[in-house]
Design an enzyme around this catalytic site. Structure first.
Site, short mmCIF file in Angstrom:
data_model
loop_
_atom_site.label_atom_id
_atom_site.label_comp_id
_atom_site.label_asym_id
_atom_site.label_seq_id
_atom_site.Cartn_x
_atom_site.Cartn_y
_atom_site.Cartn_z
CD GLU A 261 36.43 41.81 45.01
OE1 GLU A 261 37.65 41.96 44.83
OE2 GLU A 261 35.88 40.71 45.16
CB THR A 305 37.81 36.70 45.10
OG1 THR A 305 37.98 38.12 45.09
CG2 THR A 305 36.37 36.37 45.47
CG HIS A 422 37.41 43.50 41.24
ND1 HIS A 422 38.52 43.71 40.46
CD2 HIS A 422 37.45 42.19 41.61
CE1 HIS A 422 39.20 42.59 40.36
NE2 HIS A 422 38.57 41.65 41.04
CG ASP A 481 37.63 39.75 48.63
OD1 ASP A 481 37.74 40.96 48.91
OD2 ASP A 481 37.65 39.34 47.45
CG HIS A 482 41.34 40.30 47.96
ND1 HIS A 482 41.48 41.48 47.26
CD2 HIS A 482 40.49 39.53 47.23
CE1 HIS A 482 40.77 41.42 46.15
NE2 HIS A 482 40.15 40.27 46.11
#
Length: 714
Positions: A261, A305, A422, A481-482
């Site tokens: 994440e 996500t 996150h 993911d990003h």
């Protein structure tokens, strides 16, 4: 008694009667919010929004009666609107009790879904306090019949109706502004239907969902099979043949995706105060059994996500606005990895995720993708400090998933969605002793703490895979993911990564969109770190070819990274792009070598024009494919369409055990291969929470939309 008489007196005017109806409906809505719906109110500001959000829409709807001068129309219309609003509220209460979700317009208008949602068990879902949803209407009607509330025959000036309408619209605008303050891009990035209800109310959600559904239906109703031709022409021409050297080298192996994440590439090898932030991932990145990619970019849009998941599962892009999962995922046709691998190689598929099932609409999307199991937060103990705002802490997710992983039939295709790293990167003090940066920016400083924690969690999981014997039979794909640090924070980040913040520009922001991709195949000795440019759209064809599964028959916009024909132009969702030579940002072209704006030569301009056209075409065709649901017209050889009604995620563990019992000695689960003995004891974690007692408090709401009658799947 005087108070009651005063209310009756005020209610005997048209204005007073409308106020009475609005107040009664507001009270019923509060009952639903706090007694039946689980809205996840996290702070006093959200509590304030919840208190006010029914008022604007209720006043707007019931206020329609003000446009009717005659009493014979005014009172029946006001009551009818109130009754219909109550019906909508109560249907959602019943539906939420059974499915832990709100009724969409498509659910209400589709007989099969209504029948599923409000089935014969609805009577069992009623509660004693439900009488309060209806008693006000009964009392008001009786008061009118017995003339305790008198009919006001005096007509109101229509300007009053306009004034009420205008005020309610202004009040709704204020409500929306407050909601955007607490949850930016609320309507464009729909995480979960619960968010819309929490911030704007049930009526607003229904209207919003209806408009969105109508837009989607219009697009899909006019779509024709011939529109697929351009998509097929592009993807077939864009197809990259697999590299024979790597095709099938992971054939028959389990696939384990580890979703890192918000994990960015600059974390690999990064040291803070002389210590590596991610020592285990660094080691894995450089391992001779790993194929790692230093120029791998995320390509997500507002779906974040969920966009990354969609690209890795389907090799199609997310939407230009909002989340494909949330907006289209419930009804979209997918030809995704879980279904392909099940039908081609008999893989078992599962997702492990310590957040609620409905977040990003995963509980519906995964069914359409063909995922057989979804172990969401309802399968874990997430009480007390075991979880953070976005779900179960990573060390506990990996550890507590063993009981489900070990019972899956092999080969399996599984995905672990971690959440601890996150935004806003909060972590309890007892979970880390890593000394981070001191930039003065809490987001940046905490980012290194949670990234270090994630690294430890992955290390613990790898130790288990090694001890249990799964490691040598698996291919492990780890990907970011990003971005974690947004562009607005990058100048503060520059200090931590030893860059000059004063020289920071858009080119630097674009380069930070790199995220790691590590394909680890234990036993291989020829691993390396690749300089090739690639993106999340390319992962599916790459993985499929490693497994020995041809992708030529499927609609995929990515290309195999190992292929000599791999396309190294990486498209971003906003139509910017990057290639080994150029970076395009808002039409400006930068040299990757110098980081400076380029004055293009004729030859360079031609190449840039070609790249730009390819990116625009690819994104446009992907949008057309998904927005119009064109895959429903495409039936590749050997692929059977997915029927989501065949999937239920409420009793995953019981299903696993039944399959083991049915197969007996032919069972291929790790549990069966270990002589029907658990491997949980093989897992070691230093997570302090395992020594904490369960509690009644929880940082997230624990629900499983497929569980009925308060079933527990844990």
């Amino acid at each position: 008694m005087k108070f009651v008489n005063k209310i009756l007196e005020k209610s005997s005017t048209r204005k007073g009667f409308l106020i009475l109806l609005v107040v009664c409906f507001w009270l019923k809505t509060m009952l639903a919010y706090f007694a039946d719906f689980k809205l996840g109110i996290g702070n006093p500001f959200q509590f304030l929004i919840v208190l006010i959000n029914p008022l604007a829409t209720t006043g707007l709807l019931i206020g329609i009666a003000l446009y009717f001068k005659r009493a014979r129309f005014f009172y029946p219309i006001a009551l009818l609107i109130s009754i219909l609003d109550t019906v909508l509220l109560y249907l959602n209460v019943i539906y939420f009790r059974e499915f832990t979700d709100f009724m969409t317009v498509s659910t209400m208008t589709g007989y099969s879904k209504v029948n599923q949602g409000l089935s014969g068990s609805s009577w069992a879902l009623t509660n004693i306090h439900d009488i309060f949803y209806w008693i006000d209407i009964v009392i008001i009607v009786l008061l009118l019949v017995f003339k305790k509330i008198k009919i006001d025959q005096r007509p109101l000036n229509r300007r009053i109706g306009l004034a009420v309408t205008s005020f309610c619209m202004l009040f709704f605008t204020i409500n929306l502004s407050l909601a955007e303050m607490d949850r930016p891009q609320l309507l464009t990035r729909t995480f979960d239907r619960t968010y819309i209800v929490k911030y704007l109310g049930l009526d607003a959600f229904t209207v919003y969902d209806g408009m969105k559904s109508q837009h989607n239906n219009d697009l899909r109703a006019t779509a024709t099979k011939s529109e697929l031709d351009d998509v097929l022409k592009f993807t077939r021409a864009h197809y990259a043949k697999p590299n024979k050297k790597y095709y099938g080298i992971a054939k028959g192996k389990n696939v384990i995706y580890i979703h890192l994440e918000s994990f960015q590439q600059f974390l690999i090898g990064q040291k803070i105060n002389g210590k590596e932030v991610t020592p285990f991932l660094n080691k894995l990145y450089r391992s001779h059994s790993s194929y790692a990619f230093k120029n791998f970019f995320h390509q997500v849009g507002q779906g974040k996500t969920s966009d990354a998941e969609n690209m890795l599962e389907t090799s199609t892009y997310g939407l230009p606005q909002g989340s494909l999962f949330a907006q289209l995922g419930s009804d979209n046709t997918f030809q995704a990895a879980p279904a392909i691998l099940k039908q081609r190689r008999d893989y078992t598929s599962a997702v492990f995720h310590g957040n609620i099932a409905s977040f990003w609409n995963r509980n519906n999307v995964y069914k359409n993708m063909g995922y057989q199991y979804f172990f969401d937060a309802s399968y874990y103990d997430t009480s007390g400090d075991r979880s953070l705002g976005y779900g179960l802490k990573d060390k506990l997710l990996f550890r507590d998933s063993v009981q489900y992983l070990q019972n899956l039939q092999q080969p399996f295709y599984v995905k672990y969605l971690t959440v601890t790293n996150h935004f806003p990167f909060d972590l309890d003090k007892e979970d880390t002793n890593f000394k981070t940066t001191n930039t003065g920016d809490d987001v940046v400083d905490n980012y290194f703490l949670t990234a270090h924690y994630l690294d430890q969690a992955v290390h613990e999981f790898y130790n288990y895979l090694r001890k249990s014997g799964l490691l040598k039979h698996s291919v492990i794909v780890l990907y970011g993911d990003h971005y974690g640090i947004s562009d607005s924070e990058n100048q503060n980040l520059a200090k931590a990564i030893h860059r000059n913040a004063n020289d920071w520009d858009d080119f630097d922001n674009a380069q930070l969109q790199r995220v790691p991709l590590i394909i680890n195949i234990p036993g291989r000795k020829d691993g390396y770190v690749s300089n090739k440019y690639a993106g999340e759209i390319d992962v599916l064809p790459t993985l499929m070819h490693l497994l020995g599964v041809s992708t030529k028959r499927y609609v995929q916009f990515g290309t195999d990274i190992f292929s000599k024909q791999h396309d190294q132009v990486v498209a971003f969702r906003n139509q910017d792009w990057v290639s080994p030579t150029f970076t395009s940002i808002g039409g400006d072209i930068y040299s990757n070598k110098t980081g400076q704006l380029l004055k293009l030569t004729k030859q360079q301009a031609a190449q840039v024009k070609k790249n730009k056209k390819r990116v625009q075409t690819e994104l446009s065709l992907s949008d057309s494919l998904n927005e119009k649901n064109l895959l429903r017209f495409y039936h590749p050889k050997g692929f059977e369409s997915i029927d989501p009604r065949k999937y239920n995620y409420a009793d995953g563990y019981q299903k696993e055990k039944k399959i083991e019992e049915k197969r007996g000695k032919k069972s291929t689960s790790l549990y069966s291969e270990n002589g029907d003995k658990s491997t949980i004891h093989e897992y070691f974690t230093d997570a302090p929470e395992i020594h904490h007692k369960s509690s009644d408090t929880n940082r997230i709401k624990i629900t499983n939309p497929d569980a009925t009658n308060n079933d527990s799947s844990r």
